[in-house]
Design an enzyme around this catalytic site. Structure first.
Site, PDB file in Angstrom:
ATOM      1  N   ARG A 101     -81.506  28.970 -73.800  1.00 24.56           N
ATOM      2  CA  ARG A 101     -80.576  29.510 -74.799  1.00 24.56           C
ATOM      3  C   ARG A 101     -81.445  30.242 -75.827  1.00 24.56           C
ATOM      4  O   ARG A 101     -82.144  29.604 -76.624  1.00 24.56           O
ATOM      5  CB  ARG A 101     -79.791  28.364 -75.433  1.00 24.56           C
ATOM      6  CG  ARG A 101     -78.742  28.759 -76.474  1.00 24.56           C
ATOM      7  CD  ARG A 101     -78.051  27.481 -76.974  1.00 24.56           C
ATOM      8  NE  ARG A 101     -77.088  27.739 -78.023  1.00 24.56           N
ATOM      9  CZ  ARG A 101     -75.781  27.942 -77.838  1.00 24.56           C
ATOM     10  NH1 ARG A 101     -75.300  27.934 -76.617  1.00 24.56           N
ATOM     11  NH2 ARG A 101     -74.972  28.141 -78.860  1.00 24.56           N
ATOM     12  N   HIS A 128     -72.988  35.460 -72.433  1.00 27.87           N
ATOM     13  CA  HIS A 128     -72.795  33.999 -72.435  1.00 27.87           C
ATOM     14  C   HIS A 128     -72.113  33.640 -71.113  1.00 27.87           C
ATOM     15  O   HIS A 128     -70.970  33.171 -71.082  1.00 27.87           O
ATOM     16  CB  HIS A 128     -71.943  33.585 -73.628  1.00 27.87           C
ATOM     17  CG  HIS A 128     -72.061  32.140 -73.987  1.00 27.87           C
ATOM     18  ND1 HIS A 128     -72.761  31.227 -73.225  1.00 27.87           N
ATOM     19  CD2 HIS A 128     -71.552  31.422 -75.034  1.00 27.87           C
ATOM     20  CE1 HIS A 128     -72.700  30.037 -73.776  1.00 27.87           C
ATOM     21  NE2 HIS A 128     -71.966  30.123 -74.882  1.00 27.87           N
ATOM     22  N   GLN A 131     -70.513  30.056 -70.266  1.00 28.09           N
ATOM     23  CA  GLN A 131     -69.248  29.826 -70.955  1.00 28.09           C
ATOM     24  C   GLN A 131     -68.094  30.475 -70.207  1.00 28.09           C
ATOM     25  O   GLN A 131     -67.022  29.875 -70.034  1.00 28.09           O
ATOM     26  CB  GLN A 131     -69.314  30.376 -72.379  1.00 28.09           C
ATOM     27  CG  GLN A 131     -68.018  30.221 -73.159  1.00 28.09           C
ATOM     28  CD  GLN A 131     -67.662  28.783 -73.430  1.00 28.09           C
ATOM     29  OE1 GLN A 131     -68.422  28.064 -74.065  1.00 28.09           O
ATOM     30  NE2 GLN A 131     -66.502  28.341 -72.944  1.00 28.09           N
ATOM     31  N   ASP A 224     -63.454  34.302 -80.557  1.00 37.79           N
ATOM     32  CA  ASP A 224     -64.757  33.719 -80.871  1.00 37.79           C
ATOM     33  C   ASP A 224     -64.977  33.884 -82.368  1.00 37.79           C
ATOM     34  O   ASP A 224     -64.295  34.690 -83.026  1.00 37.79           O
ATOM     35  CB  ASP A 224     -65.848  34.445 -80.066  1.00 37.79           C
ATOM     36  CG  ASP A 224     -67.228  33.829 -80.219  1.00 37.79           C
ATOM     37  OD1 ASP A 224     -67.325  32.684 -80.664  1.00 37.79           O
ATOM     38  OD2 ASP A 224     -68.217  34.520 -79.885  1.00 37.79           O
ATOM     39  N   CYS A 264     -64.469  29.587 -77.437  1.00 42.50           N
ATOM     40  CA  CYS A 264     -65.702  28.988 -76.918  1.00 42.50           C
ATOM     41  C   CYS A 264     -66.316  27.980 -77.882  1.00 42.50           C
ATOM     42  O   CYS A 264     -67.209  27.238 -77.490  1.00 42.50           O
ATOM     43  CB  CYS A 264     -66.702  30.069 -76.549  1.00 42.50           C
ATOM     44  SG  CYS A 264     -67.278  31.067 -77.939  1.00 42.50           S
ATOM     45  N   ARG A 292     -67.434  23.270 -69.247  1.00 36.69           N
ATOM     46  CA  ARG A 292     -68.839  23.688 -69.261  1.00 36.69           C
ATOM     47  C   ARG A 292     -69.666  22.764 -68.365  1.00 36.69           C
ATOM     48  O   ARG A 292     -70.544  23.207 -67.626  1.00 36.69           O
ATOM     49  CB  ARG A 292     -69.386  23.665 -70.692  1.00 36.69           C
ATOM     50  CG  ARG A 292     -68.884  24.780 -71.602  1.00 36.69           C
ATOM     51  CD  ARG A 292     -69.525  26.125 -71.267  1.00 36.69           C
ATOM     52  NE  ARG A 292     -70.971  26.093 -71.405  1.00 36.69           N
ATOM     53  CZ  ARG A 292     -71.630  26.269 -72.553  1.00 36.69           C
ATOM     54  NH1 ARG A 292     -70.962  26.499 -73.682  1.00 36.69           N
ATOM     55  NH2 ARG A 292     -72.947  26.248 -72.585  1.00 36.69           N
TER      56      ARG A 292
END
Length: 312
Positions: A101, A128, A131, A224, A264, A292
């Protein structure tokens, strides 16, 4: 050949379906698959703050029979104290896969170029993809399919979630709409790539600046935070342009009556999404967060054996 998952279009439509099918199976029986038995280690590196990514990957690796080796990359100073290439060579000799990440997409691409084992993008500034795999699993659970569904993302069209919805949704054959202010357009190259994929899968992509038009009749509404990690000092300046794109009860009135809502996380109630929406009956946000775990377990299993045990 070593396979990586650095962006959403690293999976073909058939491979994406295979991973999602496997994720569904793993959700039904969490301990049936043990591809990391030994235990084999997976290096999990974090340059950015994390809750869901750390939880889902560490639990997931353990449930696959492996050892999650969590590395605080800020302490390791990957790319500063030691080059990314040298770090990759060290890790690749000792672990089965690397999950990272981080910030720039170039960083994870360099890791993949030198690790010699599968490398997974757990979030970069551009994408991402893990996700969105979880989001696609959640949509399938609720709607029974992906192809032909309309997905609308409202918010910052230039951020990693918008980019991954474009690519991942196009691979799935969905009709993806990005509702965003004119100053926050997706990267042109990513938009072009998504459009090319959609032409092959029967989906479509569009960028709209009228949030009501973007929401019209849509099956899935996603949003988001308006302020990406590392840009918190810009919160006041960045919030104003996105206010018309907030997912409120009034906004949801323009979506399909049975539309579901994704976020998310972390969520800021009263900003990008109303409390009554994220906590209401249309929200599948907590299923999405759980998924996830299942989607990433399926992804790691696929990357460790892309042939699925079949001869190529």
């Amino acid at each position: 050949m070593v396979r990586h998952f650095l962006r959403d279009d690293d999976l073909s439509p058939e491979e994406q379906t295979r991973v999602l099918d496997l994720a569904d199976a793993m959700k039904k029986d969490r301990f049936a698959a043990r591809p990391l038995a030994g235990p084999q280690a997976v290096a999990i590196l974090f340059d950015k703050p994390t809750l869901r990514t750390q939880t889902s990957f560490t639990v997931g690796v353990a449930e696959l029979g492996g050892h999650p080796m969590v590395v605080d990359a800020r302490l390791a100073q990957v790319g500063v104290r030691e080059s990314i290439a040298d770090t990759a060579r060290v890790l690749g000799r000792q672990v089965a896969a690397v999950v990272w990440r981080t910030y720039g997409q170039d960083r994870i691409e360099e890791m993949a170029a030198h690790a010699g084992v599968p490398v997974v993008n757990a979030l970069t500034d551009d994408f991402h993809p893990c996700q969105v795999l979880a989001d696609l699993q959640t949509i399938r659970e609720q709607k029974g399919r992906l192809a032909g569904l309309r997905l609308t993302y409202l918010g910052d069209g230039a951020n990693n979630m918008a980019h991954s919805y474009l690519l991942g949704g196009a691979v799935a054959g969905m009709h993806v709409r990005i509702g965003t202010p004119d100053a926050y357009q997706p990267h042109p190259g990513i938009l072009d790539r998504a459009a090319a994929i959609a032409r092959e899968t029967g989906g479509s992509v569009a960028v709209l600046h009228d949030p009501r038009k973007a929401l019209e009749g849509t099956d899935v509404v996603a949003t988001d935070t308006w302020v990406s990690m590392g840009r918190e000092d810009e919160a006041d300046d960045r919030s104003a342009p996105f206010v018309p794109y907030a997912v409120t009860e009034d906004a949801m009135a323009h979506a399909a009556p049975d539309a579901i809502v994704l976020h998310c996380l972390p969520a800021y109630r009263g900003k990008e999404i109303a409390a009554s929406v994220i906590d209401g009956p249309r929200s599948v946000v907590w299923d999405e967060a759980e998924n996830r775990l299942h989607a990433q377990k399926a992804l790691l299993t696929f990357l460790l054996d892309p042939s699925g045990g079949r001869r190529r």
